[in-house]
Motif scaffolding. Sequence first.
Motif, PDB file in Angstrom:
ATOM      1  N   GLY A 144       0.491  -1.495  -0.039  1.00  0.00           N
ATOM      2  CA  GLY A 144      -0.303   0.066  -0.286  1.00  0.00           C
ATOM      3  C   GLY A 144       0.700   1.287   0.011  1.00  0.00           C
ATOM      4  O   GLY A 144       0.509   2.832  -0.151  1.00  0.00           O
ATOM      5  N   ARG A 145       1.746   0.964   0.273  1.00  0.00           N
ATOM      6  CA  ARG A 145       2.888   2.130   0.020  1.00  0.00           C
ATOM      7  C   ARG A 145       2.512   2.973  -0.748  1.00  0.00           C
ATOM      8  O   ARG A 145       2.816   4.405  -1.053  1.00  0.00           O
ATOM      9  N   LEU A 146       2.519   2.793  -1.836  1.00  0.00           N
ATOM     10  CA  LEU A 146       1.893   3.288  -3.205  1.00  0.00           C
ATOM     11  C   LEU A 146       0.981   3.780  -3.423  1.00  0.00           C
ATOM     12  O   LEU A 146       1.024   4.809  -4.399  1.00  0.00           O
ATOM     13  N   GLY A 147       0.029   3.196  -3.123  1.00  0.00           N
ATOM     14  CA  GLY A 147      -1.111   3.777  -2.934  1.00  0.00           C
ATOM     15  C   GLY A 147      -1.730   2.817  -3.950  1.00  0.00           C
ATOM     16  O   GLY A 147      -1.391   1.759  -4.345  1.00  0.00           O
ATOM     17  N   ARG A 148      -3.907   2.908  -4.591  1.00  0.00           N
ATOM     18  CA  ARG A 148      -4.106   2.625  -5.930  1.00  0.00           C
ATOM     19  C   ARG A 148      -3.290   2.452  -7.374  1.00  0.00           C
ATOM     20  O   ARG A 148      -2.483   3.406  -7.540  1.00  0.00           O
ATOM     21  N   PRO A 149      -3.502   1.594  -7.689  1.00  0.00           N
ATOM     22  CA  PRO A 149      -2.355   1.408  -8.655  1.00  0.00           C
ATOM     23  C   PRO A 149      -4.121   1.597  -9.688  1.00  0.00           C
ATOM     24  O   PRO A 149      -5.495   1.670 -10.037  1.00  0.00           O
ATOM     25  N   LEU A 150      -2.842   2.509 -11.085  1.00  0.00           N
ATOM     26  CA  LEU A 150      -3.662   3.692 -11.993  1.00  0.00           C
ATOM     27  C   LEU A 150      -3.727   2.661 -12.971  1.00  0.00           C
ATOM     28  O   LEU A 150      -4.741   2.269 -13.917  1.00  0.00           O
ATOM     29  N   MET A 151      -2.622   2.296 -13.551  1.00  0.00           N
ATOM     30  CA  MET A 151      -2.423   2.315 -14.563  1.00  0.00           C
ATOM     31  C   MET A 151      -1.528   0.516 -14.489  1.00  0.00           C
ATOM     32  O   MET A 151       0.119   1.023 -13.768  1.00  0.00           O
ATOM     33  N   LEU A 152      -1.233   0.105 -15.896  1.00  0.00           N
ATOM     34  CA  LEU A 152      -0.298  -0.834 -15.733  1.00  0.00           C
ATOM     35  C   LEU A 152       0.327  -0.305 -16.995  1.00  0.00           C
ATOM     36  O   LEU A 152      -0.637  -0.891 -18.387  1.00  0.00           O
ATOM     37  N   HIS A 153       2.274  -0.531 -17.828  1.00  0.00           N
ATOM     38  CA  HIS A 153       2.252  -0.627 -18.914  1.00  0.00           C
ATOM     39  C   HIS A 153       2.878  -1.652 -19.031  1.00  0.00           C
ATOM     40  O   HIS A 153       4.219  -1.310 -18.051  1.00  0.00           O
ATOM     41  N   CYS A 154       2.504  -2.543 -19.463  1.00  0.00           N
ATOM     42  CA  CYS A 154       3.644  -3.593 -20.542  1.00  0.00           C
ATOM     43  C   CYS A 154       4.265  -3.836 -21.644  1.00  0.00           C
ATOM     44  O   CYS A 154       4.229  -2.907 -22.272  1.00  0.00           O
ATOM     45  N   THR A 155       5.555  -4.632 -21.263  1.00  0.00           N
ATOM     46  CA  THR A 155       6.547  -4.420 -22.821  1.00  0.00           C
ATOM     47  C   THR A 155       5.847  -6.415 -22.556  1.00  0.00           C
ATOM     48  O   THR A 155       6.972  -6.550 -21.464  1.00  0.00           O
ATOM     49  N   HIS A 156       6.377  -6.368 -23.858  1.00  0.00           N
ATOM     50  CA  HIS A 156       6.445  -7.891 -24.278  1.00  0.00           C
ATOM     51  C   HIS A 156       7.462  -8.422 -25.475  1.00  0.00           C
ATOM     52  O   HIS A 156       5.786  -7.976 -26.167  1.00  0.00           O
ATOM     53  N   ARG A 157       8.488  -8.060 -25.886  1.00  0.00           N
ATOM     54  CA  ARG A 157       9.102  -8.308 -26.360  1.00  0.00           C
ATOM     55  C   ARG A 157       9.797  -9.654 -27.013  1.00  0.00           C
ATOM     56  O   ARG A 157      10.241 -10.212 -25.883  1.00  0.00           O
ATOM     57  N   ASN A 158       9.569 -10.575 -28.302  1.00  0.00           N
ATOM     58  CA  ASN A 158      10.440 -11.845 -28.255  1.00  0.00           C
ATOM     59  C   ASN A 158      11.323 -11.582 -29.868  1.00  0.00           C
ATOM     60  O   ASN A 158      10.855 -10.454 -30.705  1.00  0.00           O
ATOM     61  N   VAL A 159      12.650 -12.037 -29.849  1.00  0.00           N
ATOM     62  CA  VAL A 159      13.687 -11.383 -30.767  1.00  0.00           C
ATOM     63  C   VAL A 159      13.232 -11.772 -32.518  1.00  0.00           C
ATOM     64  O   VAL A 159      12.625 -11.142 -33.280  1.00  0.00           O
ATOM     65  N   SER A 160      11.586 -13.324 -32.491  1.00  0.00           N
ATOM     66  CA  SER A 160      10.996 -13.322 -33.229  1.00  0.00           C
ATOM     67  C   SER A 160      10.171 -15.169 -32.960  1.00  0.00           C
ATOM     68  O   SER A 160      10.394 -15.763 -31.753  1.00  0.00           O
ATOM     69  N   SER A 161       9.065 -14.655 -33.781  1.00  0.00           N
ATOM     70  CA  SER A 161       8.086 -15.613 -33.698  1.00  0.00           C
ATOM     71  C   SER A 161       8.728 -17.028 -34.021  1.00  0.00           C
ATOM     72  O   SER A 161       9.237 -17.358 -35.285  1.00  0.00           O
ATOM     73  N   PRO A 162       8.316 -17.728 -33.752  1.00  0.00           N
ATOM     74  CA  PRO A 162       8.191 -19.010 -34.138  1.00  0.00           C
ATOM     75  C   PRO A 162       7.102 -19.518 -35.732  1.00  0.00           C
ATOM     76  O   PRO A 162       6.330 -19.031 -35.681  1.00  0.00           O
ATOM     77  N   PRO A 163       7.532 -19.991 -36.658  1.00  0.00           N
ATOM     78  CA  PRO A 163       6.472 -20.542 -37.550  1.00  0.00           C
ATOM     79  C   PRO A 163       5.480 -21.584 -37.290  1.00  0.00           C
ATOM     80  O   PRO A 163       4.815 -21.541 -36.962  1.00  0.00           O
ATOM     81  N   GLY A 164       4.510 -20.374 -37.965  1.00  0.00           N
ATOM     82  CA  GLY A 164       3.166 -20.716 -37.102  1.00  0.00           C
ATOM     83  C   GLY A 164       2.295 -20.019 -36.706  1.00  0.00           C
ATOM     84  O   GLY A 164       1.029 -20.023 -36.144  1.00  0.00           O
TER      85      GLY A 164
END
Lengths: 337, 337, 337, 337
Positions: A144-164
Amino acid sequence: MGDLLGVAVLGVGHMGADHIRRLDRVVSGARIAAVADPDLASAKEAVAGLDGVSVHPDPEAALDAPGVQAVLIASPGPAHEEALLAAFARGLPVLCEKPMVPDSVGALRVVEAEARLGRRLAQIGFMRRYDAEYRRLKSLLDDGRLGRPLMLHCTHRNVSSPPGFTSAMLINSSVSHEIDAARWLLGQELTAVTVLRPRPAAGAPEGLLDPQFVLFETEGGALVDVEVFVNCGFGYQVRCEAVCEAGSARIGDEHSMLVTTRGTAGEEVPQDYLVRFADAYDREVQSWVDATRRGQVTGPSAWDGYAASAVAEAGVRALESGDRTTVDLARRPDLYA
Amino acid sequence: MGDLLGVAVLGVGHMGADHIRRLDRVVSGARIAAVADPDLASAKEAVAGLDGVSVHPDPEAALDAPGVQAVLIASPGPAHEEALLAAFARGLPVLCEKPMVPDSVGALRVVEAEARLGRRLAQIGFMRRYDAEYRRLKSLLDDGRLGRPLMLHCTHRNVSSPPGFTSAMLINSSVSHEIDAARWLLGQELTAVTVLRPRPAAGAPEGLLDPQFVLFETEGGALVDVEVFVNCGFGYQVRCEAVCEAGSARIGDEHSMLVTTRGTAGEEVPQDYLVRFADAYDREVQSWVDATRRGQVTGPSAWDGYAASAVAEAGVRALESGDRTTVDLARRPDLYA
Amino acid sequence: MGDLLGVAVLGVGHMGADHIRRLDRVVSGARIAAVADPDLASAKEAVAGLDGVSVHPDPEAALDAPGVQAVLIASPGPAHEEALLAAFARGLPVLCEKPMVPDSVGALRVVEAEARLGRRLAQIGFMRRYDAEYRRLKSLLDDGRLGRPLMLHCTHRNVSSPPGFTSAMLINSSVSHEIDAARWLLGQELTAVTVLRPRPAAGAPEGLLDPQFVLFETEGGALVDVEVFVNCGFGYQVRCEAVCEAGSARIGDEHSMLVTTRGTAGEEVPQDYLVRFADAYDREVQSWVDATRRGQVTGPSAWDGYAASAVAEAGVRALESGDRTTVDLARRPDLYA
Amino acid sequence: MGDLLGVAVLGVGHMGADHIRRLDRVVSGARIAAVADPDLASAKEAVAGLDGVSVHPDPEAALDAPGVQAVLIASPGPAHEEALLAAFARGLPVLCEKPMVPDSVGALRVVEAEARLGRRLAQIGFMRRYDAEYRRLKSLLDDGRLGRPLMLHCTHRNVSSPPGFTSAMLINSSVSHEIDAARWLLGQELTAVTVLRPRPAAGAPEGLLDPQFVLFETEGGALVDVEVFVNCGFGYQVRCEAVCEAGSARIGDEHSMLVTTRGTAGEEVPQDYLVRFADAYDREVQSWVDATRRGQVTGPSAWDGYAASAVAEAGVRALESGDRTTVDLARRPDLYA
């Protein structure tokens, strides 16, 4: 702790083989009692050199094999529902890889079956909950030290995707991790989703909508945005910034070793999730083994698995329609209260 | 460089007084020749101790005062249009604080007037283009090393908002900086905007929709998202991450001095934009003085000022409607090609 | 501020030419009134296009030229003493590049001459005191929040050394900056020095002892260690960590723009001190001009210049002897109390 | 992997109890077969709930207990030599906590005894070699990309020292970790040591020389400096920067979670080594169990334990004398080549 826990492993593909190694060599207190895979030769090869392991083409036979006290499901997603129900029928605790069940209708059947049993048997493989950084973030949000969460900014990166890999899989395979992480970090269900589609990167395969930018709304009025970019080419990066009323916290920037060479001061970026989350996988399985031997079930539940499926489905619909799409969850059984 | 450039400063409020100080004490090559403000007493006080400055209640009188060769407009936004047109009528170069003209209709009149002149006289005060970090980011994007930009993730946080700050001002006052920065960094016009409204923070004044999450689409298919949070309470933070096809680059994380005390290793966060962008303001004015004395006009143009107004207006409409809102720009005069 | 300050610049080499540009184009309130250099052609070229500048082969003639109110000394070090004394004789304020006087005997003569005048005229060019990060560190140490400083860990790296750079110059040219910075940050004189000589780097010119590791002790019992490495090949890095009783603070790690490409997340490292300290030079000269026009002298004093020489000399002796070498300073005149 | 490895644990103090927990609950493939401690009650309590463990007051009795195949020595340092020799006499593999033997004469007797055996049985508990960051640094140095290491700058800070901690223990207990890490990272023996004594911090207990600044020279001409500060009050920090001919690399700056609150952006600093090195301890023991079950001995050797003792002793002498003190190592037996 007494005797070792006898585990049946269903599926000896990439994840299954890795879990067999982990149970045998990393995790204390467990042993492989049985394996099942339609490809019997691979199954035999996966447990070569291990004593006391029976090998089966059929999952149910493995569950009935001598010494089996628990099940780890690492078979392809479409086989999960039947395996989970079979384990439930035998009262066996289960660790089931994600997705629990690919479609939310089937996922809900699993939830209902376990609810009828009246006790939890299944843990779902959302291993981010065991990652040291995510746990620190969760702990910080909970105190609770930071108070209520308002937003989550997320990043999800892969080098490359598999076939299909399809445009929908950016959501129901990649972003499904953020779906569970957001639900867990915020302690809230996700209620709506919008998917934006920037012009695809040159490095993405023809026809793949990559990157995507996914927006979730939560029942508490928070916002979760996810950049998912599975052909970014430059590294495996999972980041999450929680913006709260009294501060923000960010995980996932790699700073552990700063290397200075001509013109840059920086750190290596891991190229693979197995590198980044090696400890998390270990902790996940160990935690499951330990709880199971104590006769308990902790960790992500079947309800968590169902909710992830349901939200991912809404996400795919939002991707296809271009519209904001609401998420409709079934009533949550009391077992998961 | 020969004689000093005689500048008329219109408006002696917060920004005007700061620019008078800057022209007198920081910037080389310029001198204050005249000031204008309806509040004559304040105007006199602002130039107390300076020689050769005439003081006027009326802007046009200041423009006609002896020795005036250029104009710096720092009066309230609604007065800008008339002042700009008066400067154009006299052929005087202008540095005009943002917003150039608050409404896009008036802004377009300024653009058209300058276009009729057939030469540029106005520079608009988007000082981020002079910030060292933004310039490094722009330079990196322009050299092509990271490939085409796909997304900009922006953060714009203030400790608290001044009295009277409205939900619309989060967009047309705060985000207007990101609007210009995005246009400049990407070299593209913005074509649509969506505004998401998370549940307001406890620290926001009653009725203010703060934070907001603003999404812009560009003519080239890129996406620009902006978290704007003007009562975050913890610092003034301006960040921008450009995600490109071959890498990403992020500015605005303050790492210049790492302080380790019990329990934390970190850096101070500036509490004010005047701290963060002090150098940028200096460089901006210096650059303008230098170009003016060479008989040139460089930097952000009237077109840039107009485009910012137009996009901000669309943003406010999107905020009010909850809908994706397109931006319709007038034809760009050849002068700004 | 009234009329512009007329400055005589002595020496039009690399630093002199840069200061001429700065006085003319960056700094407000000053103008070049005269220049002197034995190489008349270069002197003329350095001020081409400037009005009202007289050019002289002889420094004293420049000091006597019409309109000269202050002096900036950028000639080679051995010429400084005579120029400083000439400026003192005329009552002219001086900004003198470092080293004030290369040998401490001559430096002390300058100190004594100014002390006899009974008022300060000279400011020495230790521009790190004007660097934003150093100022933040100084301010943090002074406010007492971190307690008493115990150690300073310093790094001073250059990409490569210029031709003719000697082992002694690592101390009396490079480390002289840390000598002044340490004295200023700690508010203490340095009392002993030890120089360690690791095996030279392969990239160092034959015979140059590079890197060196220099240890200073202070009158208050603090320790200052400096890695000086002038052929490190990878960048210009100046870092300083102050370890105090209640925390530590570190400056000089460049984090302003994080660039992520395949395999690394990092920032560019500047390759040159002119890049890293551009703002500091500007602030230094501006501060001097402003103080001078107010009839004041602020900033590093002749005593600071003398102390740096004396400590550097002890350092060179320590380098040559391999022994711990004490620093013996003359009595500090009351003027510098 | 067949049967579990039966381990005798000698000593059930802080470290012994932690290793019992680790062997039982974290590490796979091992079981506790016997424990020994003069305090029988504590020994019994330490293994309460474990099956098949015999408890002994005497170490040799534990080594002779049924099922014992390997030994973990966690008794106080003065008891190590006798325990090691007893294990050697029985051909039992040993993991021995540091210091192997507190005095280098006794340490050398252990080395000689193992050399007479002609095969390695002992692994010494320098767990930093198992820390993920140290391993990345070692790997980077070994691949040659940064060229030859010239200097290691090390920091070793504790929040506060336990009662009875002496000035010598800063070196032979705290810095002993850096001694082994430096030898391992550089692949060189340390040949001389100098200890500098800044004025002690206010927070240090009366009479304790804290902090100290320790300089090691290596046989290859590299320099290793260590700030050791065991009452710094602000956190547990272990850092190491390797400065090489073609670049530098630094580990130990914690950047995994950036928290922004009013006025600072930073990360938490761990307050304890058990937090910082939890994974390293796990990996260490697991690695030992695995190698032991394969009939192999890997990891830090008795020679490493001896060398650490010998260098630490020279360090204490340097502390006491104030002089540069050479390190004289015995000839290295071929077994450790």
